[in-house]
Design an enzyme around this catalytic site. Sequence first.
Site, PDB file in Angstrom:
ATOM      1  N   VAL A   1       3.513  -1.112   4.393  1.00  0.00           N
ATOM      2  CA  VAL A   1       2.825   0.135   4.757  1.00  0.00           C
ATOM      3  C   VAL A   1       3.822   1.289   4.674  1.00  0.00           C
ATOM      4  CG1 VAL A   1       1.576   1.313   6.597  1.00  0.00           C
ATOM      5  CG2 VAL A   1       1.315  -1.165   6.315  1.00  0.00           C
TER       6      VAL A   1
ATOM      7  N   VAL B   1       7.845  -1.793   6.525  1.00  0.00           N
ATOM      8  CA  VAL B   1       7.698  -0.340   6.479  1.00  0.00           C
ATOM      9  C   VAL B   1       8.306   0.143   5.166  1.00  0.00           C
ATOM     10  CG1 VAL B   1       8.273   1.837   7.589  1.00  0.00           C
ATOM     11  CG2 VAL B   1       7.850  -0.209   8.991  1.00  0.00           C
ATOM     12  N   LYS B   2       7.472   0.819   4.369  1.00  0.00           N
ATOM     13  CA  LYS B   2       7.954   1.327   3.073  1.00  0.00           C
ATOM     14  C   LYS B   2       8.496   2.743   3.262  1.00  0.00           C
ATOM     15  CE  LYS B   2       5.609   0.611  -0.776  1.00  0.00           C
ATOM     16  NZ  LYS B   2       4.393   0.724  -1.645  1.00  0.00           N
ATOM     17  N   VAL B   3       9.727   2.940   2.813  1.00  0.00           N
ATOM     18  CA  VAL B   3      10.376   4.247   2.955  1.00  0.00           C
ATOM     19  C   VAL B   3      10.915   4.677   1.592  1.00  0.00           C
ATOM     20  CG1 VAL B   3      12.182   5.566   4.148  1.00  0.00           C
ATOM     21  CG2 VAL B   3      11.097   3.602   5.310  1.00  0.00           C
TER      22      VAL B   3
ATOM     23  N   THR C   1       0.852  -1.198   0.000  1.00  0.00           N
ATOM     24  CA  THR C   1       0.000   0.000   0.000  1.00  0.00           C
ATOM     25  C   THR C   1       0.884   1.244   0.000  1.00  0.00           C
ATOM     26  OG1 THR C   1      -0.059   0.176   2.417  1.00  0.00           O
ATOM     27  CG2 THR C   1      -1.734  -1.211   1.400  1.00  0.00           C
TER      28      THR C   1
END
Length: 225
Positions: free
Chosen positions: A59, A86-88, A27
């Site tokens: 996310v 965790v998307k960074v 997402t």
Amino acid sequence: MEFMLDTANLENITQGLEIYPIIGVTTNPSILKKEGKVDFFEHLAQIRSIIGPERSLHVQVVSQDAKHIIMEAEKIRYRLGENTFVKVPVTENGLKAIKFLATENFHITATAVYTTIQGMLAMLAGVRYIACYYNRMLNCDIDASRVIHELSSLLWASHGDCQIMAASFKNINEITTAFSNGASCCTVPYELLETGLSNPSIANAVHDFDTDWVAIHGDSKIYDL
Ligand code: G3P
């Protein structure tokens, strides 16, 4: 080879898991926006309960400075579980945050990757997935298949458990080309998977087999014999 669903639509995720070999859901704020004004953590928790504990949920943070990216990552992990990715985005600040988060054993997906150098830096900083934006690269006249090929051929040097995840697809050819250039994962919109099986030749072939069967056996099926 892995497929993930690039959507936050609960119906598509539920249906997608029944039909397709899906190992995770990705997402970002734009994907979540399509679901309207949903409660962020509540909606993502619903996705987690649909996909179960084994599939991965990715996310994305929204802050743009390292300190706040780290705070968001901590909140995401606290609210959605240790196994959440965790998307960074790979900016300078993003990379600074990624380096720290990797030392804290976060599962990290580097995102907004348009170039080989971005992917190399993320890889060495300790991410588990590198999300390469296939169609967006093409829109900038960047050779997406070259970037994916280069990054996938450098994985041996990452000293870790890193994979190339191709994303941002607008047609099936982009997906198959990403895989054939070394991506081990493609995250795709549900509609695109449907398109993959909607070629009329497939339905015609099934129809012809049915006609030939009926010509010999009538309405009986194999389970009737
Ligand atoms: O996973 C990243 C992806 O959602 C970006 O896709 O279609 O907005 O270019 P798109």
